[in-house]
Design a protein around this motif. Structure first.
Motif, PDB file in Angstrom:
ATOM      1  N   ASP A 238       0.860  -1.175   0.000  1.00 55.17           N
ATOM      2  CA  ASP A 238       0.000   0.000   0.000  1.00 55.17           C
ATOM      3  C   ASP A 238       0.901   1.231   0.000  1.00 55.17           C
ATOM      4  O   ASP A 238       1.916   1.269   0.696  1.00 55.17           O
ATOM      5  CB  ASP A 238      -0.892  -0.023   1.252  1.00 55.17           C
ATOM      6  CG  ASP A 238      -1.786   1.180   1.337  1.00 55.17           C
ATOM      7  OD1 ASP A 238      -1.363   2.157   1.997  1.00 55.17           O
ATOM      8  OD2 ASP A 238      -2.878   1.162   0.755  1.00 55.17           O
ATOM      9  N   ALA A 239       0.536   2.231  -0.785  1.00 54.34           N
ATOM     10  CA  ALA A 239       1.387   3.420  -0.951  1.00 54.34           C
ATOM     11  C   ALA A 239       1.726   4.081   0.385  1.00 54.34           C
ATOM     12  O   ALA A 239       2.850   4.533   0.599  1.00 54.34           O
ATOM     13  CB  ALA A 239       0.716   4.422  -1.884  1.00 54.34           C
ATOM     14  N   LYS A 240       0.782   4.137   1.312  1.00 56.33           N
ATOM     15  CA  LYS A 240       1.038   4.756   2.615  1.00 56.33           C
ATOM     16  C   LYS A 240       2.077   3.968   3.408  1.00 56.33           C
ATOM     17  O   LYS A 240       2.916   4.544   4.084  1.00 56.33           O
ATOM     18  CB  LYS A 240      -0.255   4.876   3.412  1.00 56.33           C
ATOM     19  CG  LYS A 240      -1.223   5.890   2.840  1.00 56.33           C
ATOM     20  CD  LYS A 240      -2.489   5.942   3.661  1.00 56.33           C
ATOM     21  CE  LYS A 240      -3.487   6.891   3.027  1.00 56.33           C
ATOM     22  NZ  LYS A 240      -4.770   6.886   3.716  1.00 56.33           N
ATOM     23  N   LEU A 241       2.014   2.663   3.326  1.00 59.32           N
ATOM     24  CA  LEU A 241       2.951   1.809   4.048  1.00 59.32           C
ATOM     25  C   LEU A 241       4.316   1.806   3.371  1.00 59.32           C
ATOM     26  O   LEU A 241       5.356   1.829   4.036  1.00 59.32           O
ATOM     27  CB  LEU A 241       2.401   0.379   4.112  1.00 59.32           C
ATOM     28  CG  LEU A 241       3.282  -0.679   4.762  1.00 59.32           C
ATOM     29  CD1 LEU A 241       3.407  -0.411   6.250  1.00 59.32           C
ATOM     30  CD2 LEU A 241       2.687  -2.059   4.527  1.00 59.32           C
ATOM     31  N   ASP A 242       4.309   1.794   2.059  1.00 58.61           N
ATOM     32  CA  ASP A 242       5.539   1.637   1.291  1.00 58.61           C
ATOM     33  C   ASP A 242       6.498   2.814   1.419  1.00 58.61           C
ATOM     34  O   ASP A 242       7.702   2.646   1.479  1.00 58.61           O
ATOM     35  CB  ASP A 242       5.197   1.418  -0.180  1.00 58.61           C
ATOM     36  CG  ASP A 242       6.187   0.529  -0.882  1.00 58.61           C
ATOM     37  OD1 ASP A 242       7.033  -0.095  -0.211  1.00 58.61           O
ATOM     38  OD2 ASP A 242       6.108   0.437  -2.116  1.00 58.61           O
ATOM     39  N   LYS A 243       5.967   4.002   1.445  1.00 56.85           N
ATOM     40  CA  LYS A 243       6.810   5.204   1.474  1.00 56.85           C
ATOM     41  C   LYS A 243       6.925   5.821   2.865  1.00 56.85           C
ATOM     42  O   LYS A 243       7.689   6.754   3.066  1.00 56.85           O
ATOM     43  CB  LYS A 243       6.233   6.259   0.522  1.00 56.85           C
ATOM     44  CG  LYS A 243       6.538   5.974  -0.919  1.00 56.85           C
ATOM     45  CD  LYS A 243       7.828   6.612  -1.287  1.00 56.85           C
ATOM     46  CE  LYS A 243       7.946   6.765  -2.783  1.00 56.85           C
ATOM     47  NZ  LYS A 243       9.152   7.381  -3.174  1.00 56.85           N
ATOM     48  N   LYS A 244       6.165   5.303   3.837  1.00 60.18           N
ATOM     49  CA  LYS A 244       6.184   5.880   5.176  1.00 60.18           C
ATOM     50  C   LYS A 244       7.504   5.529   5.861  1.00 60.18           C
ATOM     51  O   LYS A 244       7.798   4.366   6.122  1.00 60.18           O
ATOM     52  CB  LYS A 244       5.017   5.349   6.005  1.00 60.18           C
ATOM     53  CG  LYS A 244       4.986   5.931   7.401  1.00 60.18           C
ATOM     54  CD  LYS A 244       3.863   5.331   8.212  1.00 60.18           C
ATOM     55  CE  LYS A 244       3.925   5.870   9.620  1.00 60.18           C
ATOM     56  NZ  LYS A 244       3.203   5.036  10.545  1.00 60.18           N
TER      57      LYS A 244
ATOM     58  N   LYS B 146      14.408   5.189   5.871  1.00 59.35           N
ATOM     59  CA  LYS B 146      13.692   5.007   4.606  1.00 59.35           C
ATOM     60  C   LYS B 146      13.982   3.618   4.052  1.00 59.35           C
ATOM     61  O   LYS B 146      14.978   3.004   4.395  1.00 59.35           O
ATOM     62  CB  LYS B 146      14.122   6.073   3.596  1.00 59.35           C
ATOM     63  CG  LYS B 146      13.646   7.457   3.962  1.00 59.35           C
ATOM     64  CD  LYS B 146      13.940   8.426   2.845  1.00 59.35           C
ATOM     65  CE  LYS B 146      13.308   9.761   3.132  1.00 59.35           C
ATOM     66  NZ  LYS B 146      13.433  10.660   2.004  1.00 59.35           N
TER      67      LYS B 146
ATOM     68  N   LYS C 273      11.252   2.970  -1.038  1.00 58.72           N
ATOM     69  CA  LYS C 273      10.145   2.044  -0.807  1.00 58.72           C
ATOM     70  C   LYS C 273      10.613   0.807  -0.041  1.00 58.72           C
ATOM     71  O   LYS C 273      11.635   0.212  -0.375  1.00 58.72           O
ATOM     72  CB  LYS C 273       9.523   1.605  -2.133  1.00 58.72           C
ATOM     73  CG  LYS C 273       8.857   2.721  -2.897  1.00 58.72           C
ATOM     74  CD  LYS C 273       8.270   2.179  -4.182  1.00 58.72           C
ATOM     75  CE  LYS C 273       7.562   3.263  -4.969  1.00 58.72           C
ATOM     76  NZ  LYS C 273       6.979   2.729  -6.208  1.00 58.72           N
TER      77      LYS C 273
ATOM     78  N   GLU D   7       2.776  -5.271   6.594  1.00 57.57           N
ATOM     79  CA  GLU D   7       3.024  -4.591   7.870  1.00 57.57           C
ATOM     80  C   GLU D   7       4.509  -4.311   7.982  1.00 57.57           C
ATOM     81  O   GLU D   7       5.334  -5.125   7.578  1.00 57.57           O
ATOM     82  CB  GLU D   7       2.572  -5.478   9.034  1.00 57.57           C
ATOM     83  CG  GLU D   7       2.803  -4.892  10.400  1.00 57.57           C
ATOM     84  CD  GLU D   7       2.373  -5.842  11.505  1.00 57.57           C
ATOM     85  OE1 GLU D   7       3.262  -6.318  12.251  1.00 57.57           O
ATOM     86  OE2 GLU D   7       1.166  -6.124  11.609  1.00 57.57           O
TER      87      GLU D   7
END
Length: 188
Positions: free
Chosen positions: A54-60, A70, A76, A109
């Motif tokens: 998910d984009a939010k998980l991948d770049k957070k 990072k 990512k 996760e």
């Protein structure tokens, strides 16, 4: 009174660290993982396909006391996970871009906690799918947790957390490679 002020100043200095942002440490293959893969005498080579999240998980960025970690070279975590898997398979002599079997993944996760006064912990969960000649032969969601000694001193806790993140990934792969279904799905 003066002694208390000095103690408070020293304690404040010990707890302070500069906020930094860094890319996750280069992944090193785990010896245990190489041994597990090496024992699979019928183990066929694998090519590594796309890894997503998910984009939010991948770049957070994972945050530890104001400093951030990072994911892979592109920032990512799915890329970091994919590159780590490629490193494991390459070390074991099981990586082949022309193999009939392809493994893909989805990061579900990704947590890193270095806020504890004496321990830190991380958890990672991912779904792995293997297709042989286009037919799905493996689909499993696995998770791994890791805990390490930490400190209330940020200058110790932050690097410890960043250094232990890849160990959590190693543990995830150890579960994958030790799974009897994985061994069956990747046998020749």
């Amino acid at each position: 009174m003066r002694m208390m002020i000095r103690f408070a100043l020293v304690a404040a200095l010990l707890l302070q660290t500069a906020c930094v942002t860094m890319v996750a440490p280069k992944y090193q293959s785990g010896m245990a993982n190489s041994q597990v893969l090496g024992r699979q005498s019928n183990g066929a080579p694998l090519k590594v396909g796309a890894f997503t999240a998910d984009a939010k998980l991948d770049k957070k960025a994972l945050s530890v006391r104001g400093s951030t970690l990072k994911g892979g070279d592109d920032g990512k975590y799915s890329t970091y996970l994919r590159d780590a898997l490629m490193a494991e398979l390459k070390t074991a002599g099981r990586l082949d871009d022309k193999a009939n079997s392809e493994i893909t993944g989805e990061l579900l996760e990704n947590k890193l906690n270095g806020s504890g006064m004496s321990t830190g912990n991380a958890s990672v969960k991912a779904r792995f799918v293997i297709k042989r000649d286009g037919t799905q032969v493996y689909d499993r969601t696995l998770s791994a947790q890791h805990e390490w000694d930490s400190s209330f001193i940020g200058a110790i806790a932050i690097p410890a957390a960043f250094d232990n993140y890849p160990v959590t990934i190693q543990k995830l792969f150890q579960q994958l490679f030790s799974d009897p279904e994985f061994e069956r799905a990747t046998s020749r």
